[in-house]
Design a protein around this motif. Structure first.
Motif, PDB file in Angstrom:
ATOM      1  N   GLN A 173      39.381  44.180  40.627  1.00  0.00           N
ATOM      2  CA  GLN A 173      39.972  44.734  39.418  1.00  0.00           C
ATOM      3  C   GLN A 173      39.792  46.255  39.328  1.00  0.00           C
ATOM      4  O   GLN A 173      40.124  46.869  38.327  1.00  0.00           O
ATOM      5  N   PHE A 178      44.632  49.218  43.721  1.00  0.00           N
ATOM      6  CA  PHE A 178      45.730  50.045  43.221  1.00  0.00           C
ATOM      7  C   PHE A 178      46.374  50.807  44.371  1.00  0.00           C
ATOM      8  O   PHE A 178      45.693  51.405  45.202  1.00  0.00           O
ATOM      9  N   PHE A 346      40.025  48.060  30.473  1.00  0.00           N
ATOM     10  CA  PHE A 346      41.234  48.001  31.282  1.00  0.00           C
ATOM     11  C   PHE A 346      40.819  47.625  32.702  1.00  0.00           C
ATOM     12  O   PHE A 346      39.632  47.659  33.061  1.00  0.00           O
ATOM     13  N   SER A 347      41.783  47.258  33.498  1.00  0.00           N
ATOM     14  CA  SER A 347      41.538  46.952  34.907  1.00  0.00           C
ATOM     15  C   SER A 347      42.755  47.379  35.712  1.00  0.00           C
ATOM     16  O   SER A 347      43.825  47.653  35.158  1.00  0.00           O
ATOM     17  N   PHE A 348      42.556  47.467  37.011  1.00  0.00           N
ATOM     18  CA  PHE A 348      43.640  47.870  37.903  1.00  0.00           C
ATOM     19  C   PHE A 348      44.378  46.659  38.455  1.00  0.00           C
ATOM     20  O   PHE A 348      43.802  45.573  38.618  1.00  0.00           O
ATOM     21  N   LEU A 353      47.833  49.633  35.683  1.00  0.00           N
ATOM     22  CA  LEU A 353      46.689  49.236  34.870  1.00  0.00           C
ATOM     23  C   LEU A 353      47.053  48.094  33.926  1.00  0.00           C
ATOM     24  O   LEU A 353      48.173  48.045  33.400  1.00  0.00           O
ATOM     25  N   VAL A 355      45.893  46.994  30.453  1.00  0.00           N
ATOM     26  CA  VAL A 355      45.152  47.557  29.323  1.00  0.00           C
ATOM     27  C   VAL A 355      44.902  46.471  28.298  1.00  0.00           C
ATOM     28  O   VAL A 355      45.837  45.803  27.835  1.00  0.00           O
ATOM     29  N   VAL A 367      46.075  57.821  38.465  1.00  0.00           N
ATOM     30  CA  VAL A 367      45.080  57.582  37.419  1.00  0.00           C
ATOM     31  C   VAL A 367      44.002  58.657  37.542  1.00  0.00           C
ATOM     32  O   VAL A 367      43.444  58.868  38.625  1.00  0.00           O
TER      33      VAL A 367
END
Length: 520
Positions: A173, A178, A346-348, A353, A355, A367
């Motif tokens: 995450q 990403f 939040f997580s990737f 993302l 949110v 980011v």
């Protein structure tokens, strides 16, 4: 007797430490990891301005050039001012650039011996010991390492650079999943203008953070991309920001940074009379806070865009959290080139993302973490001794306890300048360097280690009580004049720096009030 002094860092505090060491006839050596002076100003966006007025942020004996008309000078103007100062006081010959201090070791006296000391450094003096500091320096361009010896070390490495604070994520995450670019605000600010523009131009940028760096970077992105590629700020907590106009700066100084304003707050080591006055006048401080909040809510669309803080403006002052907005920031928000989202987590994912609280993922290309630094950890890591590391580490609920906010009672022949935050770091650092010059010149007699620890712990406990969850910033905004009063008394000067009762009580203090306090 040899008196070799090493200064680590050529930011504002390092320049001041060098200047005042030269004043007393020492020949200090300054190690700077980069190729230019300026400290955090080297890692600041070109659009960033001073947070306070130039009258507050200036050296006591070196005013700004008359050509600088801005109340809040720009990034480039600040750098030029610092370079002019270094040139004027012949500081550049003392600096070794591209020289990063990667370790400090105190050699010649055992931990057991130091534990038995009743006086700081064994004698209470800054020089005269058989032991030396071994300063391990890595030359950044070649990678080679050399060890220098010094009788005294001054650490001027600050809290807000060097060791970025990056949030932790659950497996799969974090940034590793990403496909876009992830960078910290310090690295982004260090890019040259063309490279920074290439990174954000026609890109969907998300900024994580809620403070000065976040809004400054958002303004840069909005300037580059407009509404076609809006920049998104994801923040946990909104903070109070002041408009960048002259009126706010001057009013803030009169309302919060005069001697009278300090009468309305409790201070470490205060007398019963001052404690009574602080209790009596505290409602006035509350009223002032509410007036400023009302003014800001009336003039800025805070509630409309999720920028209305939950805490009071007075609390932000006490914790050094308030800041100044970039020019036309809310114009950018209203036109849609800056979007603000409030979320606690939040997580990737591959495309951007996720949110918390948002129904749709946020697709993004870049980011930028504007999430601050690990100042305590950076300070601790520079020591090679586990004993000294533990002294700096303290605990998870305490800050570094320093006597007079300058020296650790258990770490001999070393001073730390620029650790505390206040209205003007420059002014606070200069006062500390003046005090340090008196100590190095043998004009200050220190109390015993236990008394120093008692005093340092009292201040640390008070700072923590005042600043709450932001205690790591070690902010002394509420009582920075009180702190300078103590330093004046130690140096043998009258802390009453203004003539006339009204000026003494109500006119804000500036570095010029403390000019000429060096040892020679």
């Amino acid at each position: 007797m040899e008196k070799k002094v090493v200064i680590v860092g050529a930011g504002v505090s390092g320049l001041l430490a060098c200047k005042y060491a030269l004043n007393i006839g020492l020949n200090p050596m300054v190690f700077e990891a980069e190729e230019r002076i300026g400290g955090v100003w080297k890692h600041t966006l070109d659009s960033t301005r001073l947070q306070n007025t130039k009258e507050v942020y200036q050296f006591s004996d070196f005013p700004w050039s008359s050509s600088i008309k801005n109340t809040y000078p720009t990034h480039s103007q600040v750098i030029e001012y610092l370079e002019s100062y270094a040139q004027h006081f012949n500081i550049f010959p003392c600096i070794k650039f591209d020289s990063k201090v990667i370790g400090l070791e105190y050699v010649g006296e055992s931990s057991e011996e130091m534990e038995s000391w009743a006086l700081w450094g064994g004698t209470g003096k800054p020089f005269g010991s058989k032991a030396k500091w071994h300063v391990k320096v890595q030359y950044t361009k070649t990678g080679s390492i050399q060890v220098y010896h010094a009788e005294f070390v001054v650490l001027c490495i600050g809290q807000f650079s060097g060791l970025p604070n990056i949030p932790e994520f659950l497996p799969n995450q974090g940034p590793e999943v990403f496909k876009g670019k992830v960078i910290h605000s310090e690295d982004f600010s260090a890019l040259d203008n063309l490279t920074a523009l290439e990174l954000i131009k026609e890109k969907r940028v998300a900024i994580i953070g809620s403070h000065k760096s976040a809004v400054d970077i958002a303004a840069e992105c909005a300037e580059a991309n407009g509404v076609k590629y809006p920049c998104t700020i994801i923040q946990r907590n909104a903070h109070w920001f002041l408009p960048s106009n002259n009126l706010c700066g001057f009013l803030l100084a009169f309302l919060y940074f005069s001697r009278f304003s300090e009468l309305s707050v409790h201070k470490p080591g205060e007398t019963l009379l001052l404690s009574f006055l602080a209790t009596l006048l505290s409602p006035l401080r509350w009223v002032i806070s509410k007036i400023i909040e009302t003014y800001l809510k009336w003039n800025l669309p805070l509630k409309k865009y999720g920028m209305l803080p939950k805490c009071s403006f007075g609390e932000e002052i006490s914790t050094c959290q308030f800041a100044t907005l970039p020019d036309k920031f809310y114009d950018r928000v209203e036109e849609g080139s800056i979007i603000i989202k409030n979320s606690q987590s939040f997580s990737f994912f591959r495309e951007g993302l996720i949110v918390d609280g948002e129904s749709r993922p946020l697709e993004t290309d870049v980011v930028i973490f504007a999430t601050g630094f690990k100042g305590d950890e950076k300070l601790r890591n520079i020591f090679e001794s586990p004993v000294f590391q533990n002294y700096i580490k303290g605990s998870s609920t305490s800050i570094v306890s320093l006597y007079r906010q300058i020296i650790h009672p258990r770490i001999p022949r070393l001073a730390i300048i620029g650790y505390n935050e206040s209205l003007s770091t420059l002014g606070s650092s200069e006062m500390k360097c003046q005090w340090l010059s008196h100590l190095l010149d043998g004009n200050i007699e220190l109390p015993g280690i236990k008394d120093m620890e008692k005093e340092a712990n009292m201040w640390a406990d008070h700072i923590k009580q005042v600043t709450g969850r932001y205690f790591r910033r070690a902010c002394i905004n509420n009582f920075f004049i009180w702190h300078k009063d103590q330093l004046c008394k130690d140096m043998g000067y009258n802390p009453r720096r203004k003539k006339g009762l009204l000026a003494y009580l109500f006119i804000p203090y500036s570095p010029k009030d403390y000019a000429g306090l060096s040892s020679k």
